[in-house]
Scaffold this motif. Structure first.
Motif, PDB file in Angstrom:
ATOM      1  N   PRO A 222      63.020  59.503   4.450  1.00 12.23           N
ATOM      2  CA  PRO A 222      62.883  60.879   3.949  1.00 12.23           C
ATOM      3  C   PRO A 222      62.994  60.942   2.427  1.00 12.23           C
ATOM      4  O   PRO A 222      64.015  60.612   1.846  1.00 12.23           O
ATOM      5  N   GLY A 223      61.925  61.352   1.762  1.00 13.43           N
ATOM      6  CA  GLY A 223      61.958  61.579   0.328  1.00 13.43           C
ATOM      7  C   GLY A 223      62.150  60.322  -0.494  1.00 13.43           C
ATOM      8  O   GLY A 223      62.055  59.198  -0.006  1.00 13.43           O
ATOM      9  N   ALA A 224      62.430  60.538  -1.777  1.00 16.88           N
ATOM     10  CA  ALA A 224      62.677  59.443  -2.712  1.00 16.88           C
ATOM     11  C   ALA A 224      63.872  59.843  -3.570  1.00 16.88           C
ATOM     12  O   ALA A 224      63.716  60.291  -4.706  1.00 16.88           O
ATOM     13  N   PRO A 225      65.086  59.700  -3.049  1.00 20.48           N
ATOM     14  CA  PRO A 225      66.273  60.119  -3.807  1.00 20.48           C
ATOM     15  C   PRO A 225      66.477  59.273  -5.054  1.00 20.48           C
ATOM     16  O   PRO A 225      65.944  58.175  -5.170  1.00 20.48           O
ATOM     17  N   ARG A 226      67.266  59.793  -5.978  1.00 20.13           N
ATOM     18  CA  ARG A 226      67.499  59.101  -7.250  1.00 20.13           C
ATOM     19  C   ARG A 226      68.645  58.110  -7.129  1.00 20.13           C
ATOM     20  O   ARG A 226      69.691  58.411  -6.553  1.00 20.13           O
ATOM     21  N   ASP A 227      68.419  56.941  -7.700  1.00 19.44           N
ATOM     22  CA  ASP A 227      69.490  55.962  -7.806  1.00 19.44           C
ATOM     23  C   ASP A 227      70.402  56.385  -8.950  1.00 19.44           C
ATOM     24  O   ASP A 227      69.955  56.543 -10.093  1.00 19.44           O
ATOM     25  N   GLU A 228      71.681  56.582  -8.659  1.00 18.23           N
ATOM     26  CA  GLU A 228      72.613  57.054  -9.682  1.00 18.23           C
ATOM     27  C   GLU A 228      72.913  55.994 -10.730  1.00 18.23           C
ATOM     28  O   GLU A 228      73.444  56.316 -11.796  1.00 18.23           O
ATOM     29  N   ILE A 229      72.564  54.748 -10.478  1.00 19.21           N
ATOM     30  CA  ILE A 229      72.863  53.684 -11.439  1.00 19.21           C
ATOM     31  C   ILE A 229      71.759  53.544 -12.482  1.00 19.21           C
ATOM     32  O   ILE A 229      72.023  53.532 -13.678  1.00 19.21           O
ATOM     33  N   VAL A 234      64.379  56.004  -5.420  1.00 19.75           N
ATOM     34  CA  VAL A 234      64.636  54.915  -4.479  1.00 19.75           C
ATOM     35  C   VAL A 234      63.640  55.009  -3.333  1.00 19.75           C
ATOM     36  O   VAL A 234      63.515  56.060  -2.690  1.00 19.75           O
ATOM     37  N   ASP A 235      62.935  53.932  -3.084  1.00 22.09           N
ATOM     38  CA  ASP A 235      62.041  53.857  -1.931  1.00 22.09           C
ATOM     39  C   ASP A 235      62.843  53.281  -0.763  1.00 22.09           C
ATOM     40  O   ASP A 235      63.072  52.080  -0.677  1.00 22.09           O
ATOM     41  N   LEU A 236      63.271  54.163   0.134  1.00 19.44           N
ATOM     42  CA  LEU A 236      64.072  53.717   1.272  1.00 19.44           C
ATOM     43  C   LEU A 236      63.241  52.989   2.313  1.00 19.44           C
ATOM     44  O   LEU A 236      63.785  52.522   3.314  1.00 19.44           O
ATOM     45  N   GLY A 237      61.939  52.896   2.089  1.00 24.92           N
ATOM     46  CA  GLY A 237      61.094  52.094   2.968  1.00 24.92           C
ATOM     47  C   GLY A 237      61.090  50.626   2.611  1.00 24.92           C
ATOM     48  O   GLY A 237      60.522  49.805   3.340  1.00 24.92           O
ATOM     49  N   ASP A 238      61.715  50.267   1.492  1.00 23.37           N
ATOM     50  CA  ASP A 238      61.800  48.854   1.099  1.00 23.37           C
ATOM     51  C   ASP A 238      62.559  48.052   2.157  1.00 23.37           C
ATOM     52  O   ASP A 238      63.500  48.552   2.777  1.00 23.37           O
ATOM     53  N   ASP A 239      62.161  46.800   2.333  1.00 22.24           N
ATOM     54  CA  ASP A 239      62.929  45.916   3.205  1.00 22.24           C
ATOM     55  C   ASP A 239      64.343  45.746   2.649  1.00 22.24           C
ATOM     56  O   ASP A 239      64.519  45.536   1.449  1.00 22.24           O
ATOM     57  N   GLY A 240      65.315  45.823   3.520  1.00 23.73           N
ATOM     58  CA  GLY A 240      66.694  45.648   3.073  1.00 23.73           C
ATOM     59  C   GLY A 240      67.664  46.391   3.963  1.00 23.73           C
ATOM     60  O   GLY A 240      67.376  46.700   5.118  1.00 23.73           O
ATOM     61  N   VAL A 241      68.835  46.684   3.408  1.00 18.39           N
ATOM     62  CA  VAL A 241      69.939  47.288   4.155  1.00 18.39           C
ATOM     63  C   VAL A 241      70.274  48.644   3.551  1.00 18.39           C
ATOM     64  O   VAL A 241      70.363  48.778   2.332  1.00 18.39           O
ATOM     65  N   VAL A 242      70.432  49.634   4.417  1.00 18.23           N
ATOM     66  CA  VAL A 242      70.868  50.966   4.004  1.00 18.23           C
ATOM     67  C   VAL A 242      72.194  51.257   4.702  1.00 18.23           C
ATOM     68  O   VAL A 242      72.273  51.191   5.925  1.00 18.23           O
ATOM     69  N   VAL A 266      70.006  46.555  -1.242  1.00 23.97           N
ATOM     70  CA  VAL A 266      71.072  47.283  -0.562  1.00 23.97           C
ATOM     71  C   VAL A 266      71.177  48.676  -1.172  1.00 23.97           C
ATOM     72  O   VAL A 266      71.322  48.822  -2.390  1.00 23.97           O
ATOM     73  N   THR A 267      71.088  49.693  -0.316  1.00 21.96           N
ATOM     74  CA  THR A 267      71.227  51.082  -0.748  1.00 21.96           C
ATOM     75  C   THR A 267      72.474  51.667  -0.113  1.00 21.96           C
ATOM     76  O   THR A 267      72.640  51.614   1.106  1.00 21.96           O
ATOM     77  N   LEU A 268      73.358  52.210  -0.938  1.00 21.59           N
ATOM     78  CA  LEU A 268      74.587  52.848  -0.475  1.00 21.59           C
ATOM     79  C   LEU A 268      74.391  54.360  -0.558  1.00 21.59           C
ATOM     80  O   LEU A 268      74.176  54.905  -1.649  1.00 21.59           O
ATOM     81  N   PRO A 303      74.774  47.026 -12.092  1.00 18.26           N
ATOM     82  CA  PRO A 303      74.993  46.654 -10.681  1.00 18.26           C
ATOM     83  C   PRO A 303      73.727  46.819  -9.847  1.00 18.26           C
ATOM     84  O   PRO A 303      72.989  47.802  -9.997  1.00 18.26           O
ATOM     85  N   ARG A 304      73.468  45.853  -8.948  1.00 19.09           N
ATOM     86  CA  ARG A 304      72.222  45.824  -8.191  1.00 19.09           C
ATOM     87  C   ARG A 304      72.141  46.824  -7.033  1.00 19.09           C
ATOM     88  O   ARG A 304      71.055  47.299  -6.732  1.00 19.09           O
ATOM     89  N   PRO A 305      73.204  47.129  -6.309  1.00 10.63           N
ATOM     90  CA  PRO A 305      73.023  48.073  -5.199  1.00 10.63           C
ATOM     91  C   PRO A 305      72.575  49.429  -5.716  1.00 10.63           C
ATOM     92  O   PRO A 305      72.923  49.847  -6.822  1.00 10.63           O
ATOM     93  N   ARG A 306      71.744  50.104  -4.926  1.00  9.27           N
ATOM     94  CA  ARG A 306      71.318  51.447  -5.274  1.00  9.27           C
ATOM     95  C   ARG A 306      72.318  52.434  -4.674  1.00  9.27           C
ATOM     96  O   ARG A 306      72.688  52.291  -3.513  1.00  9.27           O
ATOM     97  N   VAL A 307      72.752  53.409  -5.455  1.00  3.76           N
ATOM     98  CA  VAL A 307      73.732  54.394  -5.004  1.00  3.76           C
ATOM     99  C   VAL A 307      73.059  55.761  -4.988  1.00  3.76           C
ATOM    100  O   VAL A 307      72.527  56.212  -6.005  1.00  3.76           O
TER     101      VAL A 307
END
Length: 386
Positions: A222-229, A234-242, A266-268, A303-307
């Protein structure tokens, strides 16, 4: 005459309330500030103030968060990061200590400059959330100190010690402005790098965490929220962990990041059942820290994780089966547009991050194969429709 939409009018009202509240808190401090005077300053009714903010504490947190947002927006990144942990801690301390009030500042203005929470968090939920946020801040600082490795207990503890030193200096400055030399404090932060906190074993509950469930659910991010870092969408469709974490479970981000694979994105996602207070508290602390990090570390060293802040629960609703609250911990692994692993409850981020690796048939991503046994071209031909 330009007619404002309802949303534009509400935003204008909210901005006027924030300006008036900042003046009121600067003059009278949090304890003596009055909502009626804030409304009068903004030339609004008391009801207009309460239609935008649930109470004085929510309004004070909003004022502090707005100050932190402005500081982050104006942060100028350096050309390159410090070349050692000691220099990085010293540089971070110098930036952070710029907020210390001077002897001539009024108590109220000094508290705003310090982003002070003294006398504000007097409920158990807000105090519990702050404890988790302090641990989360230490994790983010540790990731900036060692950006190319998973978080280590030693580095996280070192970051926590540095933040304890700085917050202690702030607490002293609240009551005795001008006490403590910022240059001595910055040098003390540098010398913390010489300490050797123990690198503990993994948290004791992790061996008992249930494995993630394998799934093949379609994932519509859903949507493309902003990474606070880094401020980017943020493309939450990217391969990885949410990983979805309530504000009272943010310390679980550490174990999820330690368990993630080196190439995982990694998206937090931070959620709360109380966005007016706990949500604003979380935003204040994270944005304030990131504003300092941006002035010390080059953009590629952040820092690499997306918040992501999920203020209305949209992301949490798309990911988890249950409504999000302050103790939520839910995680998914995304691959090729599919949710391929799920977990809920304590240790969910760790469970999903350590889920068995698979390769996926590009022609049919719903089919998963063990990483050591990918499908052959002959197998793909057999499955093609005739």
């Amino acid at each position: 005459m330009v007619r404002l939409t309802r949303a534009q009018q509400q935003e204008r009202t909210r901005a006027a309330v924030l300006v008036a509240a900042r003046q009121e808190f600067a003059e009278h401090g949090y304890g003596e500030a009055k909502i009626d005077r804030i409304a009068e300053r903004a030339e609004l009714t008391r009801g207009a103030v309460y239609s935008n903010f649930t109470g004085k504490r929510a309004l004070y947190l909003a004022v502090l968060a707005d100050l932190a947002e402005r500081a982050r927006a104006s942060a100028e990144p350096p050309a390159r990061s410090p070349d050692s942990v000691a220099r990085a801690l010293g540089a971070f301390a110098r930036v952070w200590l710029e907020r210390l009030p001077l002897a001539g500042d009024t108590p109220g203005s000094g508290h705003l400059q310090l982003r002070s929470l003294s006398g504000v968090l007097d409920t158990e939920p807000t105090r519990a959330a702050l404890a988790e946020l302090v641990r989360f801040e230490a994790l983010l600082l540790a990731l900036a100190l060692a950006p190319r490795t998973p978080p280590r207990t030693r580095t996280v503890r070192l970051a926590g010690l540095a933040l304890t030193l700085l917050h202690g200096a702030a607490s002293l400055a609240e009551n005795a402005p001008g006490a403590g030399d910022p240059f001595d404090l910055a040098r003390a932060a540098e010398h913390l790098a010489d300490l050797a906190p123990l690198d503990d074993a993994e948290p004791p509950h992790l061996p008992f965490v249930a494995p993630a469930r394998s799934t093949r659910d379609q994932w519509q991010a859903p949507g493309a929220p902003r990474d606070e870092i880094d401020g980017r969408p943020v493309d939450l469709g990217d391969d990885g962990v949410v990983v979805v974490l309530g504000v009272c479970r943010l310390s679980a981000a550490d174990e999820a990041l330690r368990s993630a694979r080196p190439d995982d994105k990694v998206t937090l996602v931070v959620v709360t059942s109380d966005p007016s207070e706990l949500g604003r508290l979380a935003r204040l602390r994270v944005v304030d820290l990131v504003g300092c990090l941006r002035r010390v570390f080059a953009p590629g060293e952040l820092p690499r994780p997306r918040v992501v802040f999920d203020d209305d629960g949209t992301l949490a609703a798309a990911i988890g089966p249950d409504p999000a609250d302050d103790f939520t911990e839910t995680a998914i692994r995304v691959h090729a547009g599919l949710i391929v692993a799920r977990a809920e409850g304590r240790g969910a981020g760790h469970a999903v991050a350590t889920a068995p690796s698979h390769r996926y048939d590009a022609a049919d991503p719903s089919r998963a194969y063990p990483a050591a046994d990918p499908p052959s071209e002959a197998d793909r031909v057999k499955r093609r429709p005739r």
